[in-house]
Enzyme design. Structure first.
Site, PDB file in Angstrom:
ATOM      1  N   THR A  65      -8.936  -8.596 -34.241  1.00 47.91           N
ATOM      2  CA  THR A  65      -8.952  -8.045 -32.895  1.00 47.91           C
ATOM      3  C   THR A  65      -9.970  -8.767 -32.007  1.00 47.91           C
ATOM      4  O   THR A  65     -11.109  -8.992 -32.423  1.00 47.91           O
ATOM      5  CB  THR A  65      -9.317  -6.555 -32.988  1.00 47.91           C
ATOM      6  N   ASP A 106      -7.954  -8.356 -17.239  1.00 49.21           N
ATOM      7  CA  ASP A 106      -7.317  -9.087 -18.336  1.00 49.21           C
ATOM      8  C   ASP A 106      -6.248  -8.268 -19.071  1.00 49.21           C
ATOM      9  O   ASP A 106      -5.464  -8.811 -19.820  1.00 49.21           O
ATOM     10  CB  ASP A 106      -8.356  -9.680 -19.309  1.00 49.21           C
ATOM     11  N   ARG A 107      -6.201  -6.963 -18.831  1.00 50.31           N
ATOM     12  CA  ARG A 107      -5.163  -6.154 -19.489  1.00 50.31           C
ATOM     13  C   ARG A 107      -4.037  -5.814 -18.532  1.00 50.31           C
ATOM     14  O   ARG A 107      -4.258  -5.736 -17.322  1.00 50.31           O
ATOM     15  CB  ARG A 107      -5.743  -4.833 -19.979  1.00 50.31           C
ATOM     16  N   SER A 127     -15.195  -4.233 -18.869  1.00 52.91           N
ATOM     17  CA  SER A 127     -13.733  -4.181 -18.948  1.00 52.91           C
ATOM     18  C   SER A 127     -13.127  -2.832 -18.567  1.00 52.91           C
ATOM     19  O   SER A 127     -13.241  -2.398 -17.441  1.00 52.91           O
ATOM     20  CB  SER A 127     -13.290  -4.581 -20.346  1.00 52.91           C
ATOM     21  N   HIS A 128     -12.566  -2.140 -19.550  1.00 47.60           N
ATOM     22  CA  HIS A 128     -11.865  -0.884 -19.285  1.00 47.60           C
ATOM     23  C   HIS A 128     -12.803   0.314 -19.347  1.00 47.60           C
ATOM     24  O   HIS A 128     -12.367   1.442 -19.117  1.00 47.60           O
ATOM     25  CB  HIS A 128     -10.743  -0.714 -20.304  1.00 47.60           C
ATOM     26  N   LYS A 160      -7.012 -13.198 -21.955  1.00 45.02           N
ATOM     27  CA  LYS A 160      -5.789 -12.503 -21.610  1.00 45.02           C
ATOM     28  C   LYS A 160      -5.757 -12.329 -20.101  1.00 45.02           C
ATOM     29  O   LYS A 160      -6.793 -12.398 -19.435  1.00 45.02           O
ATOM     30  CB  LYS A 160      -5.665 -11.190 -22.364  1.00 45.02           C
ATOM     31  N   ASP A 184     -11.498  -5.504 -15.390  1.00 45.56           N
ATOM     32  CA  ASP A 184     -11.771  -6.931 -15.209  1.00 45.56           C
ATOM     33  C   ASP A 184     -10.514  -7.783 -15.155  1.00 45.56           C
ATOM     34  O   ASP A 184     -10.594  -9.013 -15.146  1.00 45.56           O
ATOM     35  CB  ASP A 184     -12.714  -7.427 -16.312  1.00 45.56           C
ATOM     36  N   GLU A 197      -2.231  -8.753 -27.779  1.00 49.79           N
ATOM     37  CA  GLU A 197      -2.794  -7.668 -28.571  1.00 49.79           C
ATOM     38  C   GLU A 197      -2.101  -6.373 -28.174  1.00 49.79           C
ATOM     39  O   GLU A 197      -1.660  -6.219 -27.026  1.00 49.79           O
ATOM     40  CB  GLU A 197      -4.294  -7.531 -28.310  1.00 49.79           C
ATOM     41  N   ASP A 225      -6.654  -3.522 -15.972  1.00 49.37           N
ATOM     42  CA  ASP A 225      -7.939  -2.879 -16.257  1.00 49.37           C
ATOM     43  C   ASP A 225      -9.033  -3.385 -15.314  1.00 49.37           C
ATOM     44  O   ASP A 225      -8.761  -4.198 -14.414  1.00 49.37           O
ATOM     45  CB  ASP A 225      -8.332  -3.049 -17.734  1.00 49.37           C
TER      46      ASP A 225
HETATM   47  C1  VG1 Z   1     -10.629  -3.419 -27.655  1.00 47.10           C
HETATM   48  C2  VG1 Z   1      -9.216  -3.770 -28.053  1.00 47.10           C
HETATM   49  C3  VG1 Z   1      -9.107  -5.259 -28.311  1.00 47.10           C
HETATM   50  C4  VG1 Z   1      -9.583  -6.010 -27.064  1.00 47.10           C
HETATM   51  C5  VG1 Z   1     -10.967  -5.573 -26.695  1.00 47.10           C
HETATM   52  C6  VG1 Z   1     -11.451  -6.210 -25.404  1.00 47.10           C
HETATM   53  O1  VG1 Z   1     -11.504  -3.727 -28.701  1.00 47.10           O
HETATM   54  O2  VG1 Z   1      -8.805  -3.051 -29.184  1.00 47.10           O
HETATM   55  O3  VG1 Z   1      -7.779  -5.579 -28.648  1.00 47.10           O
HETATM   56  O4  VG1 Z   1      -9.567  -7.400 -27.303  1.00 47.10           O
HETATM   57  O5  VG1 Z   1     -11.006  -4.172 -26.509  1.00 47.10           O
HETATM   58  O6  VG1 Z   1     -10.600  -5.927 -24.369  1.00 47.10           O
HETATM   59  P1  VG1 Z   1     -12.075  -2.605 -29.699  1.00 47.10           P
HETATM   60  O7  VG1 Z   1     -13.041  -3.331 -30.580  1.00 47.10           O
HETATM   61  O8  VG1 Z   1     -12.662  -1.530 -28.837  1.00 47.10           O
HETATM   62  O9  VG1 Z   1     -10.873  -2.078 -30.421  1.00 47.10           O
HETATM   63  V1  VG1 Z   1     -11.224  -5.823 -22.829  1.00 47.10           V
HETATM   64  O10 VG1 Z   1      -9.969  -5.771 -21.777  1.00 47.10           O
HETATM   65  O11 VG1 Z   1     -12.169  -4.410 -23.016  1.00 47.10           O
HETATM   66  O12 VG1 Z   1     -12.247  -7.121 -22.644  1.00 47.10           O
HETATM   67 CO    CO Z   2     -10.580  -6.096 -19.893  1.00 49.73          CO
END
Ligand code: VG1
Ligand code: CO
Length: 560
Positions: free
Chosen positions: A357, A292-293, A117-118, A389, A290, A376, A288
């Protein structure tokens, strides 16, 4: 058709193959260790049980370093484990919402998403593997803990010697142990864009972006941060909606994201903020790795806080044909997300859910027909069109609202605050701290909220006082299947509705990341600077938690 036989390879378990908030995320170097990826893929496939025989799965990821190697492993292992067909994005590339779209469209048994992801990518960056179920959504905890359990006992994995070109669109068939096995390499973007066309009024958005209605065109800037969304954004915003080619930047998915940190927030997407400040665009969006953000900004880089973004969309869903057609069945947010949404839900008499979360908690509610829009605070927004998302969707949703209301982003936000008041919200991230002291901090906070004398205590700072009215460690009971998820974040809720929340991140690949969320509601003073409005409560939160002592940090890594 080439004929191959599968074989079994002996292996021993690796520690810590435990999926977190969203899949297993580790350093690339970890996934590169002999058998590491194979072990986790086998555990994932084994967790499907008998359902794997003759099933179809979707495979794709954000294109980060090690994606192609992982896709090759998954193809070989899916073939050997009895899967009948794989639908693979060309070059192994699919955004997370596009995987969800394909799973649903082709009614497959699920999909495997290759992304961290990010998190930064490249040889020294992170990689990740996540399983999504037949509804298109991230596997619930029951499935991820099964995967983990299997990974702790694994002694062998099955693999077939297949090599398949995933750079060319087309279908290849194999006979594996005498069974038919098919790999369909598909265009990464087509099905997703088709879905967007059904949801939104593309004509109306095209008019907005090109000025074909006689108004000034709305100039936009979309920054894909070299993540997966580039091809999607070019197709949607430029080809379909008429934005000029230079409106979409960093649109080539790169294995290391070109050194960028594909996390759309004010820190890591600063170049977008600066460009919109200077370029005078009326709308900016970033996504981000992938896809989704989303981060949305308006003219002058006016920042839309994600919690507000969710509430504004909830208040304006009639601007989107999909919701006009299907109606709105309910709203939801993750627990730390600001409560602006709840006010809209109350005004519109809609059911509103508060879940832990992570997107996996929204799926059941959507499948049960009780949830249409959710989000979120971490820049995630989406609806029941898929079970993830969806960044591009969120940008299109905002453009739909702008097109319908003929107002700027800032005007839309200010009208919202005038109607509902404002839930000021901020999140402080302390990234990559030492684990042990952070765990200690959380256990002290646990004791604090478990202590009955905490309720009623008053804390003061900067001339403001807050009295604790509720303190707990958030526990969620899923209203659909009654599953219980404990320890989802320390909450201090004050008598005026203000809140302070602490969690440890579940998406990092090493160390501990502390997240502190602070929220405070103002009925009238809605134009205050957000950081100023929240300063007293931020100070209280830092003092009460002894955050500086435990993390050894004076300042957070990122403030949203
Ligand atoms: C984070 C965010 C959460 C989100 C998750 C995956 O998780 O706070 O809201 O759903 O990333 O997003 P954490 O446990 O690090 O707080 V993504 O776009 O990284 O799949
Ligand atoms: Co993501």
């Amino acid at each position: 058709m080439s004929r191959v036989l599968s074989s079994k390879v002996s292996t021993t378990p690796f520690e810590g193959q435990k999926p977190g908030t969203s899949g297993l995320r580790k350093k690339v170097t970890e996934f590169q260790k002999p058998h590491y990826t194979e072990n986790f893929v086998q555990s994932t496939l084994s967790a499907l049980g008998d359902k794997i025989d003759g099933c179809t799965l979707v495979v794709g990821g954000d294109g980060r370093f090690f994606t192609k190697e992982a896709v090759a492993i998954i193809i070989k292992m899916a073939a050997a484990n009895g899967v009948k067909r794989l639908i693979v994005g060309q070059h192994g590339v699919l955004s997370t919402p596009a995987v969800s779209c394909l799973i649903r469209k082709h009614q497959t048994m699920g999909g495997i998403i290759l992304t961290a992801s990010h998190n930064p990518g490249g040889p020294d960056g992170d990689f990740g593997i996540k399983f999504n179920c037949a509804n298109g959504g991230p596997a619930p905890e029951a499935v991820t803990s099964e995967i983990y359990q299997i990974s702790t006992k694994i002694s062998s994995y099955s693999i077939a010697d297949i090599s398949c070109d995933i750079d060319a669109i087309g279908s290849s068939s194999y006979s594996v142990d005498g069974r038919l096995f098919i790999v369909d390499v598909v265009d990464s973007v087509d099905d997703y864009v088709h879905l967007m066309r059904q949801i939104f009024d593309f004509d109306a958005i095209r008019q907005l972006l090109t000025g074909s209605d006689g108004n000034e065109p709305l100039r936009i800037r979309v920054d894909c941060l070299n993540g997966v969304t580039g091809p999607y954004a070019r197709r949607v915003f430029c080809e379909e909606l008429g934005a000029p080619a230079d409106a979409v930047v960093h649109s080539q998915p790169l294995a290391d994201f070109g050194g960028l940190h594909p996390d759309p927030n004010l820190t890591y997407a600063k170049p977008l903020v600066e460009a919109v400040k200077q370029g005078g665009q009326g709308f900016g969006a970033a996504f981000d790795g992938d896809g989704d953000r989303n981060m949305i900004i308006g003219e002058g880089a006016f920042f839309v806080n994600p919690s507000d973004s969710l509430a504004v969309l909830a208040n304006n869903l009639d601007c989107i044909p999909y919701f006009r057609r299907l109606g709105v069945r309910g709203l939801a947010r993750s627990m730390p997300t600001g409560c602006a949404l709840d006010r809209v839900a109350a005004a519109k008499k809609l059911e509103c859910f508060e879940v832990p979360t992570g997107w996996k908690f929204f799926g059941n509610l959507m499948d049960a027909g009780r949830l249409s829009l959710c989000g979120e605070e971490s820049f995630g927004t989406g609806s029941d069109h898929v079970r993830e998302k969806d960044g591009i969707w969120a940008a299109l949703a905002w453009l739909s609202v702008i097109a319908q209301r003929q107002q700027s982003v800032q005007q839309i936000l200010e009208a919202h605050w005038d109607q509902y008041g404002r839930n000021f919200f901020t999140r402080y991230d302390y990234e990559n701290c030492e684990s042990a002291p952070c765990e200690k901090m959380m256990s002290e906070l646990n004791q604090l909220v478990a202590d009955p004398s905490t309720v009623g205590k008053t804390f003061s700072s900067g001339g403001k006082s807050y009295t604790v009215s509720k303190a707990d460690n958030f526990c969620y009971t899923d209203p659909v299947d009654n599953s219980v998820t404990k320890n989802q974040g320390i909450r201090l809720i004050f008598s005026d509705g203000s809140r302070v929340v602490f969690r440890l991140s579940g998406t990092g690949s090493s160390g501990a990341t502390v997240r502190m969320y602070v929220e405070s509601y103002e009925k009238d003073n809605t134009r205050m600077d957000a950081q100023a409005a929240l300063a007293p409560l931020v100070d209280i939160a830092i003092t009460v938690s002894k955050l500086k002592e435990y993390t050894g940090r004076n300042e957070p890594t990122v403030i949203t």
